[in-house]
Write an enzyme that holds these catalytic residues in place. Sequence first.
Site, PDB file in Angstrom:
ATOM      1  N   GLY A  38       9.749  -2.371  -7.667  1.00 19.21           N
ATOM      2  CA  GLY A  38       9.129  -3.665  -7.972  1.00 19.21           C
ATOM      3  C   GLY A  38       9.457  -4.108  -9.383  1.00 19.21           C
TER       4      GLY A  38
ATOM      5  N   GLY B  18       9.235  -7.879 -10.807  1.00 21.46           N
ATOM      6  CA  GLY B  18       7.974  -8.611 -10.757  1.00 21.46           C
ATOM      7  C   GLY B  18       7.355  -8.844 -12.118  1.00 21.46           C
TER       8      GLY B  18
ATOM      9  N   LYS C 113      16.170 -12.938  -9.497  1.00 21.65           N
ATOM     10  CA  LYS C 113      15.925 -11.499  -9.428  1.00 21.65           C
ATOM     11  C   LYS C 113      17.225 -10.713  -9.592  1.00 21.65           C
ATOM     12  CE  LYS C 113      11.604 -11.423  -6.822  1.00 21.65           C
ATOM     13  NZ  LYS C 113      10.899 -10.954  -5.622  1.00 21.65           N
TER      14      LYS C 113
ATOM     15  N   LYS D 218      -5.672  -0.139  -1.544  1.00 22.83           N
ATOM     16  CA  LYS D 218      -5.293   0.775  -2.625  1.00 22.83           C
ATOM     17  C   LYS D 218      -5.886   2.166  -2.395  1.00 22.83           C
ATOM     18  CE  LYS D 218      -4.292  -2.595  -6.257  1.00 22.83           C
ATOM     19  NZ  LYS D 218      -4.616  -3.113  -7.597  1.00 22.83           N
TER      20      LYS D 218
END
Length: 313
Positions: free
Chosen positions: A11, A14, A45, A139
């Site tokens: 990731g 981000g 990206k 989570k």
Amino acid sequence: MALKSKVLIVGGTGYLGKRLVKASLAQGHETYVLHRKEIGVDIEKVQMLLSFKQQGAHLVAASFNDHQSLVSAVKLVDVVVCAISGVHIRSHQILLQLKLVDAIKEAGNVKRFLPSEFGTDPARMENAMEPGRVTFDEKMVVRRAIEEAGIPFTYVSANCFAGYFLGGLCQPGFILPSREHVCLHGDGNQKAIYVDEDDIATYSIKTIDDPRTLNKTVYIRPAKNILSQREVVEIWEKLIGKELLKSCISEQEFLAKIKEQDYAEQVGLTHYYHVCYEGCLANFEIGDGAEEASALYPQVHYTTVEDYMKRYL
């Protein structure tokens, strides 16, 4: 001196991920960034990934849809840090990490895993409201999978991202501070904790080779940044030399407003409710099974709320 761990950032393009890449490189770690083919022709990206490469990071091609590619990526490193989005107004992908957990378990070489947490500690949110509790529930699903697999971990609870909270004077839907008016949540006196996103990344990377943080939650609670909404507003008023007009929204009015929004907005607003009306971030003491980042790493000069807000002048 012990060799620094090799780090894989998942990731990495981000909002927080790009800062984790920068912090990992700055702290001298051999840094790998997962390049997911799913980003396709997202030119921004791709260019960000190429800029990481120019700064010394290694790009690793892998996909959450290709288990073996994830295993191969994980085998290159000692530590995996995941920062995939858990924000519904962007892209909510928390449970994708279960695939990462499977890959880490199979690879068998990872000394530490930092899953995508970085907000409110989900272990303290078992009584959270619907629909916002989905973030905390998911989570916790990931945490259970990590612990059942016997993977060494550190969970980072970073509280409020400064850009989202301070920029709007703690008002949802605003990311630039008004010079005219502010709406207070209730009396505006519930304490919260605001952390510069760059500092979140710095502290997070500091934990990865630290035996004191192994299999623990690390809270980021810089002492000068534990403030109420009213105190944040007072800092802004001092900076601009002007008092803002103030109104307030009661708890009942805020709850009614939540029900008028679409699902993604409701999730975010219920998180605001717990922070701004219940004070869920600052209403407990850190226990023996956890650590506080600014105490562990006093050499890190964190950004105070006042210094952060000067950028808006």
